[in-house]
Design a protein around this motif. Structure first.
Motif, PDB file in Angstrom:
ATOM      1  N   ARG A 186      70.121  46.745  29.672  1.00  0.00           N
ATOM      2  CA  ARG A 186      70.181  46.215  28.501  1.00  0.00           C
ATOM      3  C   ARG A 186      70.945  44.673  28.622  1.00  0.00           C
ATOM      4  O   ARG A 186      71.365  44.614  29.767  1.00  0.00           O
ATOM      5  CB  ARG A 186      71.269  46.903  27.501  1.00  0.00           C
ATOM      6  CG  ARG A 186      70.885  48.000  27.007  1.00  0.00           C
ATOM      7  CD  ARG A 186      71.824  48.606  25.991  1.00  0.00           C
ATOM      8  NE  ARG A 186      73.129  48.828  26.623  1.00  0.00           N
ATOM      9  CZ  ARG A 186      73.593  49.706  27.282  1.00  0.00           C
ATOM     10  NH1 ARG A 186      72.710  50.665  27.971  1.00  0.00           N
ATOM     11  NH2 ARG A 186      74.712  49.555  28.013  1.00  0.00           N
ATOM     12  N   PRO A 187      70.642  43.743  27.966  1.00  0.00           N
ATOM     13  CA  PRO A 187      71.609  42.481  27.987  1.00  0.00           C
ATOM     14  C   PRO A 187      73.020  42.585  28.310  1.00  0.00           C
ATOM     15  O   PRO A 187      73.669  43.487  27.776  1.00  0.00           O
ATOM     16  CB  PRO A 187      71.064  41.797  26.851  1.00  0.00           C
ATOM     17  CG  PRO A 187      69.778  42.358  26.164  1.00  0.00           C
ATOM     18  CD  PRO A 187      70.030  43.958  26.620  1.00  0.00           C
ATOM     19  N   GLY A 188      73.453  41.820  29.437  1.00  0.00           N
ATOM     20  CA  GLY A 188      74.752  41.846  29.592  1.00  0.00           C
ATOM     21  C   GLY A 188      75.036  42.946  30.826  1.00  0.00           C
ATOM     22  O   GLY A 188      76.105  42.583  31.643  1.00  0.00           O
ATOM     23  N   GLN A 189      74.108  43.717  31.236  1.00  0.00           N
ATOM     24  CA  GLN A 189      74.109  44.275  32.668  1.00  0.00           C
ATOM     25  C   GLN A 189      73.437  43.603  33.668  1.00  0.00           C
ATOM     26  O   GLN A 189      73.090  42.359  33.716  1.00  0.00           O
ATOM     27  CB  GLN A 189      73.165  45.680  32.453  1.00  0.00           C
ATOM     28  CG  GLN A 189      74.054  46.707  31.493  1.00  0.00           C
ATOM     29  CD  GLN A 189      73.256  48.009  31.464  1.00  0.00           C
ATOM     30  OE1 GLN A 189      72.134  48.117  31.167  1.00  0.00           O
ATOM     31  NE2 GLN A 189      74.000  49.174  32.134  1.00  0.00           N
ATOM     32  N   VAL A 190      73.479  44.049  34.898  1.00  0.00           N
ATOM     33  CA  VAL A 190      73.353  43.223  36.120  1.00  0.00           C
ATOM     34  C   VAL A 190      72.012  43.511  36.457  1.00  0.00           C
ATOM     35  O   VAL A 190      71.546  44.620  36.856  1.00  0.00           O
ATOM     36  CB  VAL A 190      74.339  43.740  37.091  1.00  0.00           C
ATOM     37  CG1 VAL A 190      73.956  42.982  38.401  1.00  0.00           C
ATOM     38  CG2 VAL A 190      75.661  43.412  37.099  1.00  0.00           C
ATOM     39  N   ALA A 191      71.109  42.358  36.739  1.00  0.00           N
ATOM     40  CA  ALA A 191      69.749  42.746  37.092  1.00  0.00           C
ATOM     41  C   ALA A 191      69.606  42.303  38.629  1.00  0.00           C
ATOM     42  O   ALA A 191      68.451  42.687  39.019  1.00  0.00           O
ATOM     43  CB  ALA A 191      68.634  41.358  36.309  1.00  0.00           C
ATOM     44  N   GLY A 192      70.678  42.098  39.163  1.00  0.00           N
ATOM     45  CA  GLY A 192      70.515  41.873  40.661  1.00  0.00           C
ATOM     46  C   GLY A 192      71.599  40.948  41.297  1.00  0.00           C
ATOM     47  O   GLY A 192      72.738  40.986  40.540  1.00  0.00           O
ATOM     48  N   CYS A 193      71.589  40.949  42.581  1.00  0.00           N
ATOM     49  CA  CYS A 193      72.827  40.046  43.141  1.00  0.00           C
ATOM     50  C   CYS A 193      72.400  38.680  43.734  1.00  0.00           C
ATOM     51  O   CYS A 193      71.245  38.631  44.442  1.00  0.00           O
ATOM     52  CB  CYS A 193      72.961  40.818  44.384  1.00  0.00           C
ATOM     53  SG  CYS A 193      74.408  40.215  45.260  1.00  0.00           S
ATOM     54  N   ARG A 194      72.965  37.612  43.381  1.00  0.00           N
ATOM     55  CA  ARG A 194      72.836  36.198  43.778  1.00  0.00           C
ATOM     56  C   ARG A 194      73.669  36.127  45.132  1.00  0.00           C
ATOM     57  O   ARG A 194      75.008  35.936  45.151  1.00  0.00           O
ATOM     58  CB  ARG A 194      73.156  35.278  42.684  1.00  0.00           C
ATOM     59  CG  ARG A 194      72.889  33.823  43.277  1.00  0.00           C
ATOM     60  CD  ARG A 194      73.181  32.575  42.176  1.00  0.00           C
ATOM     61  NE  ARG A 194      72.098  32.794  41.070  1.00  0.00           N
ATOM     62  CZ  ARG A 194      72.108  33.337  39.969  1.00  0.00           C
ATOM     63  NH1 ARG A 194      73.483  33.587  39.465  1.00  0.00           N
ATOM     64  NH2 ARG A 194      71.145  33.405  39.328  1.00  0.00           N
ATOM     65  N   HIS A 195      73.167  36.083  46.234  1.00  0.00           N
ATOM     66  CA  HIS A 195      73.728  36.315  47.592  1.00  0.00           C
ATOM     67  C   HIS A 195      73.378  34.875  48.036  1.00  0.00           C
ATOM     68  O   HIS A 195      72.206  34.502  48.373  1.00  0.00           O
ATOM     69  CB  HIS A 195      73.266  37.549  48.441  1.00  0.00           C
ATOM     70  CG  HIS A 195      74.255  37.673  49.648  1.00  0.00           C
ATOM     71  ND1 HIS A 195      73.937  38.801  50.246  1.00  0.00           N
ATOM     72  CD2 HIS A 195      75.132  36.867  49.884  1.00  0.00           C
ATOM     73  CE1 HIS A 195      74.792  38.971  51.137  1.00  0.00           C
ATOM     74  NE2 HIS A 195      75.618  37.741  51.139  1.00  0.00           N
ATOM     75  N   THR A 196      74.439  34.024  48.308  1.00  0.00           N
ATOM     76  CA  THR A 196      74.426  32.954  48.862  1.00  0.00           C
ATOM     77  C   THR A 196      75.145  32.792  50.368  1.00  0.00           C
ATOM     78  O   THR A 196      76.171  33.653  50.538  1.00  0.00           O
ATOM     79  CB  THR A 196      74.848  31.685  48.112  1.00  0.00           C
ATOM     80  OG1 THR A 196      76.085  32.029  47.804  1.00  0.00           O
ATOM     81  CG2 THR A 196      73.892  31.586  46.730  1.00  0.00           C
TER      82      THR A 196
END
Lengths: 349, 349
Positions: free
Chosen positions: A248-258
């Motif tokens: 749902r909106p507000g949950q985590v769609a993935g990881c922004r790894h930099t």
């Protein structure tokens, strides 16, 4: 497996028959210059069965999947062992050692093997010595690390007179992947669960930034003073769903790894690899992007991104021929000739 | 020039001090691992003068430009000779022979040298034998042929499981170039003059398509049955002007040069290199574009295009170190390690 003796095709042993290892068997079966002569897997559902059957080939191969590496290496006498069993050097080191001691070259897709000196300098040194002692080559490769955020960047600097800094991003879509990838990238977690997962190490993001950066730095002669990594949750604004996860909106769609690497306190390499499911739902266009600041500046885009699984299987198999011809030791992709898809035959239209 | 003896820097002799050769001298002067130890040019305005002065360096180099190649090679004892004197194999072959016989490795930017077997198989064989006999490497390189429409394509196929066909375009802007380029591309001619120039050979378009195609084909193991080239005038709809040429609508802004290669009657490689002045005046966006059809498909764009002069100078100098370390013989870029800008120092910000 003695029926393969005497052929001029390169003899390949497959160690690990998961999604990647199985796809490598299928690709090897389509290459007339390569022949699968052995297979190792610990899965009781695969052991003892015909390799072709296990990986979904239409024909049997005459090769039985074995659980005992020593026996498999002895019977197969491979020119090259393809290791697709794990991501980390300490996991694959015993397997690499065993294959090398049996006189086999090794190609390994463990992410850390793209530049094993990054995380495990002592093991890397031992690996190099062992490979030289046995006159074989050990190479780590894969789509990333191994190509997009390192080898391709190195190749582009070949037309530069000066390089001031490098910035690159691989923006991909995790939707095709299974539950393991969803878990290690934190897909479907709450932001709190994501933070806890980072702390406990269940959420890891991308494995390979230090490896890519040190591979670039060694090729360009740079002495990096530090590599800093950062992992943030990509919070979804929309509902997203795959066969393995629903959010749902507000949950985590993935990881922004930099990650950034510095020389003398100045950032010289910035790499970004945000991995999420269905990025297009929020207008994110997937692709591989490289920006070199220097003389000249170079701005490259590959859209969509080179698909990870297909590309990793391809480059592992494509490096077999150069690895067989290479001098002994532990090598990186930057030590090898320009990679290529050497098939002798064209693909059918 | 004995002052350079004993240094660990690679000793470089420059043969040809035109726009490209002069820029190579300037780049070598900025590389601590390289040292210019000799220079050859036939221009009486350059002979006898200090190399630094001739190419516009702020300091003298202590190297005199000589017109006599034998004397220059004997005095300089170069590790590598950079030859930047012409585009065609028969022009540079006597120079390559002389350098090789003096025990020097050779890097040559003659377009045909990117794959000399394409147009001059007999000379290529002799070159290879001579290089092996003297234990040195001979390499042809440049931005194109040498990188954009061949080596970079080959490298991208490294992540392909299958390659069905390749299509690539280099769309550039000729505006910075001088009168020779304007003439050989037919810029400023009428369509009738352009047609006549093609017939008489004064308008040549791009030199290097057969070389790029055969370089790709050899790397991928393809056996091409033919290479067809086509040259058409790019008729301007607008007024266009550079310091060297000025044209009205209806005149020729450049040459649209294309080539196709077939296997079994099917087109497998299509290359396009339309070269004109001020393409933006008619909405043409410059860039380097590569499309691979296969598994996977790959679509790459570099915008703007990698600048030709800067890139050619860069890759010629960047290949010095790998050429010195390479085994003997006549090589192509596909035989060499992944190119890179090895500078040991970062460019200043």
């Amino acid at each position: 497996m003695s029926e393969y003796r005497g052929t001029e095709a390169v003899r390949v042993l497959h160690w690990g028959l998961g999604a990647m290892g199985g796809a490598m068997v299928r690709l090897v079966s389509r290459r007339s210059l390569l022949v699968s002569v052995g297979a190792i897997d610990s899965d009781p559902g695969k052991v003892g069965r015909d390799l072709g059957e296990v990986v979904g080939l239409s024909a049997r191969t005459g090769v039985s999947v074995l659980s005992d590496p020593e026996r498999a290496l002895l019977h197969a006498r491979p020119d090259v062992t393809l290791i697709a069993t794990g991501s980390f050097v300490p996991e694959v080191w015993p397997q690499i050692r065993q294959a090398v001691e049996a006189g086999s070259n090794v190609i390994c897709i463990a992410e850390e093997m793209a530049y094993p000196w990054a995380g495990h300098p002592d093991l890397a040194e031992r690996m190099d010595e062992l490979a030289r002692a046995h006159g074989v080559t050990v190479l780590g490769t894969g789509i990333n690390p191994g190509f997009v955020l390192d080898t391709l960047i190195v190749a582009l600097t070949g037309v530069c007179q000066e390089v001031e800094s490098i910035r690159a991003a691989r923006i991909n879509d995790l939707s095709p992947f299974g539950p393991t990838v969803m878990r290690t990238q934190g897909v479907g977690t709450t932001p709190e669960e994501f933070a806890r997962g980072l702390e406990t190490g269940t959420i890891v993001g991308h494995v390979g930034f230090p490896e890519s950066m040190l591979l670039i730095a060694r090729a360009l002669g740079w002495d990096l003073d530090e590599v800093e990594e950062n992992r943030e949750p990509i919070i979804s604004q929309t509902e997203r769903e795959t066969p393995h996860v629903k959010m749902r909106p507000g949950q985590v769609a993935g990881c922004r790894h930099t990650a950034v690497a510095k020389v003398g306190g100045r950032v010289v390499i910035e790499l970004e690899h945000p991995q999420q499911i269905h990025p297009h739902l929020e207008g994110v266009e997937t692709g591989d992007y490289i920006e070199i600041r220097g003389v000249p500046n170079i701005s490259l885009a590959i859209k969509p991104e080179i698909p990870g699984g297909i590309g990793t299987v391809a480059i592992a198999v494509n490096m077999i021929e150069p690895v067989v011809r290479s001098g002994p030791g532990l090598k990186t992709m930057a030590d090898m000739p320009v990679p290529r898809c050497l098939v002798k035959e064209l693909a059918p239209v």
